[in-house]
Design an enzyme around this catalytic site. Structure first.
Site, PDB file in Angstrom:
ATOM      1  N   TRP A 127       3.047  -4.030 -13.492  1.00  0.00           N
ATOM      2  CA  TRP A 127       1.721  -3.765 -12.920  1.00  0.00           C
ATOM      3  C   TRP A 127       1.692  -2.301 -12.491  1.00  0.00           C
ATOM      4  O   TRP A 127       2.608  -1.830 -11.830  1.00  0.00           O
ATOM      5  CB  TRP A 127       1.421  -4.649 -11.711  1.00  0.00           C
ATOM      6  CG  TRP A 127       0.150  -4.209 -11.047  1.00  0.00           C
ATOM      7  CD1 TRP A 127      -1.114  -4.405 -11.504  1.00  0.00           C
ATOM      8  CD2 TRP A 127       0.031  -3.413  -9.851  1.00  0.00           C
ATOM      9  NE1 TRP A 127      -2.018  -3.791 -10.661  1.00  0.00           N
ATOM     10  CE2 TRP A 127      -1.355  -3.176  -9.654  1.00  0.00           C
ATOM     11  CE3 TRP A 127       0.948  -2.883  -8.939  1.00  0.00           C
ATOM     12  CZ2 TRP A 127      -1.838  -2.437  -8.568  1.00  0.00           C
ATOM     13  CZ3 TRP A 127       0.469  -2.134  -7.859  1.00  0.00           C
ATOM     14  CH2 TRP A 127      -0.919  -1.930  -7.681  1.00  0.00           C
ATOM     15  N   GLU A 150       0.405  -7.208 -16.081  1.00  0.00           N
ATOM     16  CA  GLU A 150      -0.521  -7.739 -15.076  1.00  0.00           C
ATOM     17  C   GLU A 150      -1.752  -6.835 -14.931  1.00  0.00           C
ATOM     18  O   GLU A 150      -1.638  -5.663 -14.590  1.00  0.00           O
ATOM     19  CB  GLU A 150       0.202  -7.845 -13.719  1.00  0.00           C
ATOM     20  CG  GLU A 150      -0.691  -8.302 -12.573  1.00  0.00           C
ATOM     21  CD  GLU A 150       0.051  -8.358 -11.231  1.00  0.00           C
ATOM     22  OE1 GLU A 150       1.221  -7.927 -11.151  1.00  0.00           O
ATOM     23  OE2 GLU A 150      -0.558  -8.824 -10.252  1.00  0.00           O
ATOM     24  N   LYS A 175      -5.722  -5.812 -13.429  1.00  0.00           N
ATOM     25  CA  LYS A 175      -6.402  -5.820 -12.128  1.00  0.00           C
ATOM     26  C   LYS A 175      -7.781  -5.202 -12.295  1.00  0.00           C
ATOM     27  O   LYS A 175      -7.945  -4.225 -13.014  1.00  0.00           O
ATOM     28  CB  LYS A 175      -5.581  -5.020 -11.120  1.00  0.00           C
ATOM     29  CG  LYS A 175      -6.085  -5.118  -9.694  1.00  0.00           C
ATOM     30  CD  LYS A 175      -5.091  -4.512  -8.720  1.00  0.00           C
ATOM     31  CE  LYS A 175      -5.571  -4.694  -7.289  1.00  0.00           C
ATOM     32  NZ  LYS A 175      -4.611  -4.215  -6.308  1.00  0.00           N
ATOM     33  N   ASP A 212      -3.054 -12.552 -12.054  1.00  0.00           N
ATOM     34  CA  ASP A 212      -3.012 -12.616 -10.595  1.00  0.00           C
ATOM     35  C   ASP A 212      -4.412 -13.052 -10.176  1.00  0.00           C
ATOM     36  O   ASP A 212      -5.392 -12.378 -10.505  1.00  0.00           O
ATOM     37  CB  ASP A 212      -2.646 -11.227 -10.054  1.00  0.00           C
ATOM     38  CG  ASP A 212      -2.598 -11.162  -8.529  1.00  0.00           C
ATOM     39  OD1 ASP A 212      -3.567 -11.621  -7.894  1.00  0.00           O
ATOM     40  OD2 ASP A 212      -1.629 -10.617  -7.978  1.00  0.00           O
ATOM     41  N   HIS A 224      -7.130 -10.692  -8.863  1.00  0.00           N
ATOM     42  CA  HIS A 224      -7.444  -9.504  -9.653  1.00  0.00           C
ATOM     43  C   HIS A 224      -8.639  -9.635 -10.583  1.00  0.00           C
ATOM     44  O   HIS A 224      -8.710  -8.963 -11.605  1.00  0.00           O
ATOM     45  CB  HIS A 224      -6.218  -9.105 -10.489  1.00  0.00           C
ATOM     46  CG  HIS A 224      -5.109  -8.547  -9.671  1.00  0.00           C
ATOM     47  ND1 HIS A 224      -3.983  -7.992 -10.214  1.00  0.00           N
ATOM     48  CD2 HIS A 224      -4.948  -8.444  -8.321  1.00  0.00           C
ATOM     49  CE1 HIS A 224      -3.173  -7.578  -9.259  1.00  0.00           C
ATOM     50  NE2 HIS A 224      -3.736  -7.857  -8.111  1.00  0.00           N
ATOM     51  N   HIS A 240       0.565 -14.749 -10.820  1.00  0.00           N
ATOM     52  CA  HIS A 240       0.763 -14.368  -9.425  1.00  0.00           C
ATOM     53  C   HIS A 240      -0.261 -15.166  -8.655  1.00  0.00           C
ATOM     54  O   HIS A 240      -1.461 -14.886  -8.739  1.00  0.00           O
ATOM     55  CB  HIS A 240       0.509 -12.875  -9.204  1.00  0.00           C
ATOM     56  CG  HIS A 240       1.717 -12.022  -9.388  1.00  0.00           C
ATOM     57  ND1 HIS A 240       1.693 -10.661  -9.233  1.00  0.00           N
ATOM     58  CD2 HIS A 240       2.995 -12.356  -9.696  1.00  0.00           C
ATOM     59  CE1 HIS A 240       2.917 -10.196  -9.448  1.00  0.00           C
ATOM     60  NE2 HIS A 240       3.720 -11.192  -9.730  1.00  0.00           N
ATOM     61  N   ASP A 297      -9.882  -8.044  -0.436  1.00  0.00           N
ATOM     62  CA  ASP A 297      -8.420  -8.117  -0.458  1.00  0.00           C
ATOM     63  C   ASP A 297      -7.953  -9.162  -1.451  1.00  0.00           C
ATOM     64  O   ASP A 297      -8.524 -10.249  -1.541  1.00  0.00           O
ATOM     65  CB  ASP A 297      -7.860  -8.459   0.923  1.00  0.00           C
ATOM     66  CG  ASP A 297      -6.349  -8.554   0.881  1.00  0.00           C
ATOM     67  OD1 ASP A 297      -5.712  -7.603   0.389  1.00  0.00           O
ATOM     68  OD2 ASP A 297      -5.794  -9.585   1.290  1.00  0.00           O
ATOM     69  N   ASP A 317      -4.733 -10.306  -1.529  1.00  0.00           N
ATOM     70  CA  ASP A 317      -3.384 -10.777  -1.206  1.00  0.00           C
ATOM     71  C   ASP A 317      -3.222 -11.530   0.108  1.00  0.00           C
ATOM     72  O   ASP A 317      -2.295 -11.263   0.854  1.00  0.00           O
ATOM     73  CB  ASP A 317      -2.429  -9.572  -1.221  1.00  0.00           C
ATOM     74  CG  ASP A 317      -2.368  -8.919  -2.592  1.00  0.00           C
ATOM     75  OD1 ASP A 317      -1.844  -9.551  -3.509  1.00  0.00           O
ATOM     76  OD2 ASP A 317      -2.867  -7.782  -2.735  1.00  0.00           O
ATOM     77  N   ASP A 331       2.284 -14.040  -4.821  1.00  0.00           N
ATOM     78  CA  ASP A 331       2.105 -12.619  -4.528  1.00  0.00           C
ATOM     79  C   ASP A 331       1.069 -12.427  -3.430  1.00  0.00           C
ATOM     80  O   ASP A 331      -0.127 -12.498  -3.691  1.00  0.00           O
ATOM     81  CB  ASP A 331       1.666 -11.873  -5.807  1.00  0.00           C
ATOM     82  CG  ASP A 331       1.431 -10.389  -5.530  1.00  0.00           C
ATOM     83  OD1 ASP A 331       1.899  -9.897  -4.487  1.00  0.00           O
ATOM     84  OD2 ASP A 331       0.794  -9.729  -6.364  1.00  0.00           O
TER      85      ASP A 331
HETATM   86  C1  RNT Z   1      -1.018  -5.531  -6.886  1.00  0.00           C
HETATM   87  C2  RNT Z   1      -0.363  -6.521  -7.791  1.00  0.00           C
HETATM   88  C3  RNT Z   1       1.120  -6.499  -7.785  1.00  0.00           C
HETATM   89  C4  RNT Z   1       1.688  -6.295  -6.396  1.00  0.00           C
HETATM   90  C5  RNT Z   1       3.135  -6.559  -6.294  1.00  0.00           C
HETATM   91  C6  RNT Z   1       3.704  -6.010  -5.027  1.00  0.00           C
HETATM   92  O1  RNT Z   1      -2.354  -5.688  -6.793  1.00  0.00           O
HETATM   93  O2  RNT Z   1      -0.814  -7.807  -7.500  1.00  0.00           O
HETATM   94  O3  RNT Z   1       1.602  -7.634  -8.378  1.00  0.00           O
HETATM   95  O4  RNT Z   1       1.054  -7.099  -5.467  1.00  0.00           O
HETATM   96  O5  RNT Z   1       3.756  -6.125  -7.410  1.00  0.00           O
HETATM   97 ZN    ZN Z   2       0.173  -9.462  -8.418  1.00  0.00          ZN
END
Ligand code: RNT
Ligand code: ZN
Length: 410
Positions: free
Chosen positions: A178, A219, A221, A252, A255, A279, A287, A289, A319
């Site tokens: 990523w 990955e 985003k 993820d 994302h 993820h 946000d 995460d 994640d």
């Molecule tokens: C960031 C990605 C990535 C990170 C990690 C720390 O938006 O999701 O995967 O969160 O690698």
């Molecule tokens: Zn991620």
């Protein structure tokens, strides 16, 4: 009669074998991300977290080194059922002397390999393309050729490390790329950075390793903080790149655009790929995460995996990073919720529901789907915890650990 025995009967009458669900769930690996333990700090001598990701909060007790981080992970594992892996970032290398990102070596992960071996855990890896002086103006897509070359060397180094880890542990290591590259405002040129990213990936993946040892993923985003207008590694970019090059996509679920769901993407990805990596996280407004909760989208993701019979094809990792609450508790809650969602899906009358859909019996399908929510799921979950020896009052234990261990770190 105990509660589980009673629940088992209720599920049986509903057409579901609870024993079979319990047997299955414990073998589905979930990879626990090490970076929840220290706010994505890593062991390089913590500079600032960059790359459009952020932790907020200043809860006391964060791990400061390998010993503390692994002690905290061990503590969390005492309350997490099922088969586990650990997910590392290159910035968590354990080195005697400082080794820059492009100089990382397999032996810098020997301590982690030892740790994992004793506990029978697999390891997954991520090259770290952020929180570094050379990551301010792009990494694999950088216009500056020296900078781009540096990050290509980093990518290659971490793939080598990943293959080494996979070989040592006898289970393939997921190596996930990523990058934070993107722009705050309207680009003049969207094409050139993507062309450079493509070139960089070609260079990184030119090194060939046995698939027994490494699984490569990319990955995407949609945006990051400070990269609101453009990310180089968009979903379309990586989906096409992965399809052409026989590597795997990592989705993820923080994302994508807010009304898009990863649960709906899983089946499409599975039809065209051997594997899919995830993820799992919880996006909240801007946000991506937050700690994983047992919410509707998590349940739907697990249902898609289970109903597709894809528990060996989908590589599940978590994640998120929350610095405003006890970090060990954040691990326990998120890991348990992932397992909960898988068990919840395994306890659905899958065949019956599919048959109803095919027969166009949508009233009954809706009624059955709602009935699922009233079933004595908690009793089966408690039985799972008991069998895995991870039951008890985890929160009381966490509070004790906080007092005795975490608060001593300053
Ligand atoms: C960031 C990605 C990535 C990170 C990690 C720390 O938006 O999701 O995967 O969160 O690698
Ligand atoms: Zn991620």
């Amino acid at each position: 009669m105990n509660r589980y025995e009673e629940a088992k009967k209720i599920y049986a009458a509903f057409g579901v074998d609870a024993e079979r669900a319990l047997e299955k769930v414990k073998n589905i690996p979930v990879s626990m991300h090490c970076w929840q333990g220290d706010d994505v700090g890593g062991f390089e001598g913590a500079g600032e977290l960059t790359g459009g990701i952020q932790t907020t909060g200043n809860y006391p007790g964060k791990a400061r080194n390998f010993e503390e981080l692994t002690a905290d992970m061990d503590f969390a594992f005492r309350f997490i059922p099922g088969k586990k892996r650990i997910n590392l970032h290159a910035s968590y290398a354990v080195t005697d002397k400082k080794a820059d990102r492009d100089a990382l070596l397999p032996e810098h992960f020997d301590r982690w390999i030892e740790y994992a071996k004793v506990r029978n855990l697999g390891i997954d890896m991520n090259p770290t393309f952020f929180s570094h002086p050379l990551s301010a103006n792009g990494t694999l897509s950088a216009a500056d050729e020296n900078v781009r070359a540096f990050w290509v060397r980093h990518g290659k180094a971490v793939r080598k490390i990943s293959a080494y880890i996979g070989e040592k542990l006898g289970t393939p290591c997921l190596c996930n790329v990523w990058i934070p590259d993107g722009l705050k405002d309207v680009p003049a040129d969207r094409l050139a950075p993507r062309a450079r990213l493509k070139k960089s990936l070609d260079e990184i993946y030119a090194d060939k390793y046995d698939k027994k040892y490494i699984v490569d993923s990319v990955e995407s985003k949609v945006f990051g903080i400070g990269m609101e207008s453009y990310t180089v590694g968009s979903f379309e970019f990586y989906m096409n790149y992965a399809a052409k090059n026989g590597i795997c996509c990592l989705l993820d679920n923080g994302h994508f655009h807010p009304t898009e769901t990863v649960s709906d993407k899983i089946s499409s990805m599975l039809l065209f790929n051997d594997k899919l990596a995830l993820h799992v996280t919880r996006p909240v407004r801007w946000d991506s995460d937050h700690v994983v909760l047992f919410d509707d989208e998590l349940k739907e993701i697990a249902k898609e995996i289970i109903f597709a019979g894809a528990e060996e094809k989908v590589l599940i990792g978590l994640d998120y990073f929350d610095a405003s609450i006890n970090r060990v508790a954040a691990w326990i809650v998120g890991m348990r919720n992932m397992q909960k969602a898988l068990l919840f899906a395994l306890l659905m009358p899958q065949e019956k529901m599919k048959t109803l859909q095919n027969a166009g019996e949508f009233t009954e399908l809706m009624a059955v789907s709602e009935r699922v929510k009233e079933m004595p799921f908690g009793d089966v979950w408690e039985e799972y915890l008991r069998r895995e020896n991870v039951g008890g009052d985890w929160l009381a234990e966490v509070k004790k650990y906080e007092k005795e261990v975490l608060l001593g770190r300053n």
